[in-house]
Motif scaffolding. Structure first.
Motif, short mmCIF file in Angstrom:
data_model
loop_
_atom_site.label_atom_id
_atom_site.label_comp_id
_atom_site.label_asym_id
_atom_site.label_seq_id
_atom_site.Cartn_x
_atom_site.Cartn_y
_atom_site.Cartn_z
N ASP A 3 -8.88 -17.70 -33.11
CA ASP A 3 -7.99 -17.31 -34.21
C ASP A 3 -7.46 -15.90 -34.06
N ASN A 4 -7.99 -15.17 -33.08
CA ASN A 4 -7.50 -13.82 -32.81
C ASN A 4 -6.71 -13.75 -31.50
N GLY A 5 -6.24 -14.92 -31.04
CA GLY A 5 -5.31 -14.95 -29.92
C GLY A 5 -5.91 -14.96 -28.53
N ASP A 6 -7.20 -15.34 -28.40
CA ASP A 6 -7.82 -15.37 -27.07
C ASP A 6 -8.46 -16.74 -26.83
N PRO A 7 -7.65 -17.77 -26.56
CA PRO A 7 -8.21 -19.12 -26.37
C PRO A 7 -9.09 -19.22 -25.14
N ARG A 8 -8.87 -18.37 -24.14
CA ARG A 8 -9.69 -18.43 -22.93
C ARG A 8 -11.15 -18.10 -23.25
N GLU A 9 -11.35 -17.03 -24.02
CA GLU A 9 -12.72 -16.67 -24.42
C GLU A 9 -13.29 -17.73 -25.36
N ALA A 10 -12.45 -18.28 -26.23
CA ALA A 10 -12.91 -19.32 -27.14
C ALA A 10 -13.46 -20.51 -26.37
N LEU A 11 -12.77 -20.89 -25.31
CA LEU A 11 -13.22 -22.03 -24.50
C LEU A 11 -14.62 -21.82 -23.95
N LYS A 12 -14.93 -20.59 -23.59
CA LYS A 12 -16.26 -20.31 -23.04
C LYS A 12 -17.34 -20.57 -24.08
N LEU A 68 -15.73 -31.07 -28.29
CA LEU A 68 -14.57 -31.49 -27.51
C LEU A 68 -13.27 -31.32 -28.31
N ALA A 69 -13.31 -31.64 -29.59
CA ALA A 69 -12.11 -31.49 -30.42
C ALA A 69 -11.65 -30.04 -30.46
N ASN A 70 -12.60 -29.13 -30.52
CA ASN A 70 -12.22 -27.72 -30.57
C ASN A 70 -11.82 -27.18 -29.20
#
Length: 436
Positions: free
Chosen positions: A243-252, A274-276
């Motif tokens: 939600d703060n613009g960093d989907p790469r870190e979120a994926l981890k 998986l949904a997230n």
């Protein structure tokens, strides 16, 4: 300023001070708070605790009476003294005096400081039980559930102080005594309220504080030996960077959660993560990976026996939650690929129709996404109508995160600024977002 003080709107008081050049750092120094806490209050956190209100009044050199506070030194000494037994002569005199005091209040007469002392209540904390058992754990979870429901309905800024107070109480229970059987259940219950504290911090834009509470919750769930619960917390941790613009870190974080979900042998937990992951891939612009992860999530969910799942997941992930995640995937992809808009609009419309009452914040999110997709799809009149519904819903929620999520709607409105109604909608979005 006086009116804001009277209704304990400390956020407005601090914002007014800011307009005359008083920095948040200076306010923190004056009131004995840290700057992060001042920032929370400015962004919508309510202040209800008497001792904090009194400290703010004293720090700002505001008469306590302006805030309806009259807890004087005299009252402190009186309340600190030993209580008189009921039925004594002094007690009878105080009760008669109290009746006269209430009569004055009812008749609208002003009370003197001495009279106000008579109804002052000393702040205090409930005693910690000598031994914690399943009853205390159940009570802890019941209150956490109530606070979670309030957060869902009204946003993190609506109940932040109550949640933080509950965290302190929960942590104090860990310092009591309990059996080896109770310990993992207690740790899990404490992790639940810490997760909620982290989530509401995230909802108010306090990413650092969110990470700290959620990090503690991961530790507690690991000590409790509950991988399903760990997966939930890791989902929340992933949402902070997402939600703060960093989907790469979120994926981890989501992938770490996937490991915990696999360890829990819960197909529902696997579907949840998986949904997230699909949402994170969509925010990266990777449509192929997003759709693949979403299909896997839907397959896992279809094969899940909900009656056998961990109770933590049944509270978070149901058909509406899955549809909401799918709608978010297609909404995000639909911003750049028209092929996804029809699916996004269909999913969002269905979730809004099926969403139970008490989910005010998610309803506001979904309306904002639906308005954005509808405008992008060219149905301008419907987009404006839904957009105004979204803004009405957002105004009822105390969530900085929700205000930030209006950015795509504002951008889409700018694309159609030659339309008077859409131009007004864009202006209204801009005004609302300026409060974030």
């Amino acid at each position: 300023m006086r009116a804001a003080l009277a209704r304990h709107d400390i956020g407005r008081v601090y914002r007014l001070l800011g307009t005359v050049g008083v920095s948040q750092r200076r306010i923190a120094a004056m009131t004995g708070q840290n700057q992060a806490e001042v920032s929370e209050i400015v962004q919508g956190r309510q202040v209800q605790a008497y001792d904090l209100l009194a400290r703010i009044a004293d720090g700002l050199r505001v008469p306590r009476g302006h805030m309806g506070l009259a807890f004087t030194d005299t009252a402190t000494r009186r309340l600190a003294s030993s209580p008189r037994p009921h039925g004594t002569k002094d007690d009878d005199m105080e009760r008669r005096g109290f009746l006269g005091l209430i009569s004055k209040i009812v008749m609208g007469a002003a009370l003197t400081p001495t009279e106000l002392d008579l109804i002052a209540v000393a702040p205090g904390h409930p005693p910690i039980p000598e031994r914690v058992g399943d009853t205390e754990v159940a009570q802890l979870r019941t209150l956490t559930s109530a606070l979670r429901a309030y957060d869902l309905a009204h946003g993190g800024g609506s109940c932040r102080d109550a949640i933080l107070a509950h965290v302190q109480w929960a942590e104090s229970l860990l310092n009591s005594t309990y059996s080896d059987e109770v310990r993992p259940r207690l740790l899990s219950a404490v992790a639940e309220i810490k997760t909620l504290a982290g989530w509401t911090a995230h909802d108010l834009g306090l990413a650092g504080e969110a990470r700290r509470y959620l990090g503690q919750a991961v530790r507690d769930t690991q000590e409790a030996g509950n991988p399903a619960h760990s997966a939930i917390v890791l989902f929340h941790l992933g949402r902070v960077p997402l939600d703060n613009g960093d989907p790469r870190e979120a994926l981890k974080f989501f992938q770490l959660g996937q490991i915990a979900a696999q360890d829990s042998r819960s197909s529902l937990a696997v579907a949840f993560l998986l949904a997230n992951e699909a949402v994170a891939y969509a925010h990266q612009g990777d449509g192929r990976q997003a759709v693949t992860a979403l299909r896997r999530a839907e397959d896992e969910f279809a094969h899940a026996n909900l009656d056998d799942q961990h109770p933590e997941f049944t509270r978070f992930f149901d058909q509406i939650a899955l549809d909401t995640a799918a709608a978010r995937v297609h909404s995000q992809l639909g911003l750049g690929d028209p092929r996804h808009r029809e699916e996004a609009i269909s999913r969002l419309s269905r979730t809004l129709a099926d969403m139970p009452s008490g989910h005010g914040r998610q309803r506001a999110f979904n309306l904002a996404w639906l308005a954005t997709c509808t405008l992008a799809d060219g149905d301008l009149a419907t987009g404006v109508r839904i957009g105004n519904q979204a803004l009405d819903a957002v105004r009822e929620i105390k969530s900085t995160r929700l205000l930030h999520a209006l950015e795509p709607l504002e951008v889409e409105a700018q694309r159609h600024r030659n339309n008077r109604d859409i131009r007004q909608l864009g202006h209204d979005v801009q005004v609302l977002r300026s409060a974030a």
